[in-house]
Design an enzyme around this catalytic site. Structure first.
Site, PDB file in Angstrom:
ATOM      1  N   GLY A  94      33.057  72.073  12.718  1.00 21.61           N
ATOM      2  CA  GLY A  94      34.262  70.679  12.915  1.00 21.61           C
ATOM      3  C   GLY A  94      35.367  70.787  13.305  1.00 21.61           C
ATOM      4  O   GLY A  94      34.859  70.694  14.395  1.00 21.61           O
ATOM      5  N   LEU A  95      36.308  70.692  13.203  1.00 18.53           N
ATOM      6  CA  LEU A  95      36.963  69.970  13.969  1.00 18.53           C
ATOM      7  C   LEU A  95      36.576  68.981  15.106  1.00 18.53           C
ATOM      8  O   LEU A  95      36.924  67.610  15.715  1.00 18.53           O
ATOM      9  CB  LEU A  95      37.231  70.940  15.150  1.00 18.53           C
ATOM     10  CG  LEU A  95      38.786  72.122  14.626  1.00 18.53           C
ATOM     11  CD1 LEU A  95      38.745  73.026  15.969  1.00 18.53           C
ATOM     12  CD2 LEU A  95      39.770  71.921  14.589  1.00 18.53           C
ATOM     13  N   CYS A  96      36.045  67.399  13.517  1.00 19.37           N
ATOM     14  CA  CYS A  96      35.984  66.513  14.068  1.00 19.37           C
ATOM     15  C   CYS A  96      36.584  64.941  13.120  1.00 19.37           C
ATOM     16  O   CYS A  96      34.955  64.380  13.164  1.00 19.37           O
ATOM     17  CB  CYS A  96      34.640  66.408  14.337  1.00 19.37           C
ATOM     18  SG  CYS A  96      33.645  67.099  13.452  1.00 19.37           S
ATOM     19  N   GLY A  97      37.891  65.423  13.066  1.00 16.94           N
ATOM     20  CA  GLY A  97      37.969  64.014  11.571  1.00 16.94           C
ATOM     21  C   GLY A  97      37.708  64.561  10.649  1.00 16.94           C
ATOM     22  O   GLY A  97      37.121  64.983  10.301  1.00 16.94           O
TER      23      GLY A  97
ATOM     24  N   PHE B 145      33.962  63.267  10.148  1.00 20.13           N
ATOM     25  CA  PHE B 145      33.083  63.028  10.463  1.00 20.13           C
ATOM     26  C   PHE B 145      31.978  63.427   9.453  1.00 20.13           C
ATOM     27  O   PHE B 145      31.230  63.557   8.735  1.00 20.13           O
ATOM     28  CB  PHE B 145      32.706  63.776  11.488  1.00 20.13           C
ATOM     29  CG  PHE B 145      31.441  63.719  11.868  1.00 20.13           C
ATOM     30  CD1 PHE B 145      30.583  63.188  13.011  1.00 20.13           C
ATOM     31  CD2 PHE B 145      30.396  64.618  11.639  1.00 20.13           C
ATOM     32  CE1 PHE B 145      29.579  62.654  13.360  1.00 20.13           C
ATOM     33  CE2 PHE B 145      28.686  64.848  12.013  1.00 20.13           C
ATOM     34  CZ  PHE B 145      28.172  63.960  12.898  1.00 20.13           C
TER      35      PHE B 145
END
Lengths: 297, 143
Positions: A97-100, A102
């Site tokens: 995760g931690l990709c907006g 996406f």
């Protein structure tokens, strides 16, 4: 009202978060550069497969024939068009995760696909952990899952997925196989795209036959063409995987940049507030001292 | 003597080898096929096996898993899913793959089309072994 000490503790924790997001941004940027390089270095092979396919196809297909006629002429299992049968959906998400937005965007598109095909059988192939976890939680059956592949992405993964998808399409037999993945447009832009992998769209035969030199073919052209179709599919899969990997890194980079900036703003406003509080406390102390001194006189 | 010709070996991931060569022998669909300078335009399908590349006195071996060879305009391009030089091959893993493929074939408990895949895997593993094993033998011409 928060006490001064609490505020200071908060500033400290935001600062350490900022350090993490900053580091993640740098790592993503470095890995993105590598991923982009890999897309570029994979291009010669993919391009060659495409030109080979078109050239041989144009040489085999009679000019002027429609696509459907050519399709029956060839009768290749990967080109078969069916009106019935289950549909396949390949959803390429990220492992982390931690990709907006996406992953959320992809999952939304995946759900849309399921809703459009309500009442029909849709079999799901999940590439990437995030998509698989989501559909597992939703209690949707997942036929194929490929997780933790993006760290060491190689052509072998494309082959594995290609084999499973082909088996599903040919032996089930399925009506079609659709893919949803994020296309890498630029560092700032990723776009979910939806396209059909199977049945393969036969290449458009060139209206003018390539000025074919007297090529020797081994085996015959028709056999060569047959062996090219599965490769064309795998090349497509490989490209989608690499695009998705690059898009994920770009999305993470942007998300982490925003997070770092937000942290900076938060630190600024918290520090300002803390300073104001400190000032107020000092002023209060002074006025108490002055008041106390005056009372003594 | 004819001049050496350029050869490029391309895999899906990258251009893995490039250079001028004097001749090469490829495992084509219908048998070994030698390519010398001035070869006619050709498009041949590869089967899993060993490609021999000769550069002067030196011979390089390359294990390929299948693909195509194109000879056109005096240039040779080799497109293969995997193409590995001696130094890139793990002989131990290849040996395991060989014995696994052999036992799979003996068992014969394969789904239709499965034995074909096993055969291809076996051929590739054997090719890897042949390429890797040459490395351990002393070179024929020691300088």
């Amino acid at each position: 009202m928060a006490s001064l000490r609490e505020l200071r503790r908060k500033v400290k924790s935001v600062k350490s978060t900022q350090q993490i997001t900053k580091a993640m941004k740098m790592v993503s940027a470095a890995r993105l550069r590598r991923a982009q390089g890999r897309i570029l270095s994979a291009r010669p092979f993919a391009q060659k497969m495409e030109t080979l396919l078109t050239d041989i196809f144009s040489a085999v297909a009679e000019p002027g024939q429609s696509g459907a006629a050519v399709r029956t002429v060839l009768g290749h299992p990967l080109l078969a068009e069916r009106k019935t049968g289950p549909r396949g959906l390949v959803l390429i998400t990220a492992d982390k995760g931690l990709c907006g937005s996406f992953n959320t965007n992809l999952i939304k598109r995946g759900l849309e696909f399921l809703r459009e095909n309500e009442g029909e059988t849709v079999e799901l192939f999940c590439v990437g952990r995030k998509g698989r976890d989501f559909f597992r939680r939703m209690k949707v059956a997942v036929r194929g899952e490929y997780v933790n592949i993006f760290n060491q992405l190689s052509y072998a993964h494309a082959e594995l997925i290609g084999r499973d998808v082909t088996d599903f399409f040919v032996n089930r037999p399925a009506r079609d196989v659709t893919v949803i993945y994020n296309e890498f447009k630029s560092v700032m832009q990723q776009r979910p795209v939806r396209s059909v992998w199977l049945p393969l769209t036969p290449p458009v035969p060139a209206s003018v036959r390539p000025a074919a030199p007297d090529f020797l073919y081994e085996p015959a052209r028709e056999r060569l063409l047959e062996s090219l179709f599965p490769r064309a599919l795998k090349a497509q899969i490989f490209r989608a995987l690499m695009e998705s990997a690059a898009a994920e890194l770009a999305a993470r980079m942007t998300a982490m940049e925003n997070a770092t900036r937000n942290a900076k703003e938060l630190i600024e406003s918290l520090t300002l507030y803390a300073n104001k509080l400190r000032q107020a406390a000092i002023t209060k102390e002074i006025s108490e001292l002055v008041g106390g001194a005056e009372a003594l006189q | 003597m004819a001049r050496p010709f350029p050869l490029s070996v391309v895999t899906p991931e990258k251009v893995s080898w490039e250079g001028n060569v004097d001749s090469l022998v490829i495992p084509a669909h219908e048998g070994q096929l030698g390519i010398l300078p001035g070869h006619a335009p050709l498009l041949a399908q590869l089967t899993p096996g060993v490609v021999r590349i000769r550069q002067g006195e030196e011979t390089r071996l390359l294990a390929v898993s299948g693909g195509y060879v194109e000879v056109f305009g005096g240039k040779v391009s080799l497109f293969a899913e995997t193409a590995e030089l001696e130094s890139e091959i793990d002989a131990e893993r290849a040996r395991q793959a060989v014995s696994k493929a052999r036992s799979d074939l003996r068992g014969g408990a394969g789904e239709p089309g499965g034995s074909e895949q096993t055969m291809a895997a076996l051929r590739l593993a054997l090719a890897r072994l042949r390429v890797a094993d040459r490395l351990r033998r002393p070179p024929p011409h020691s300088h």
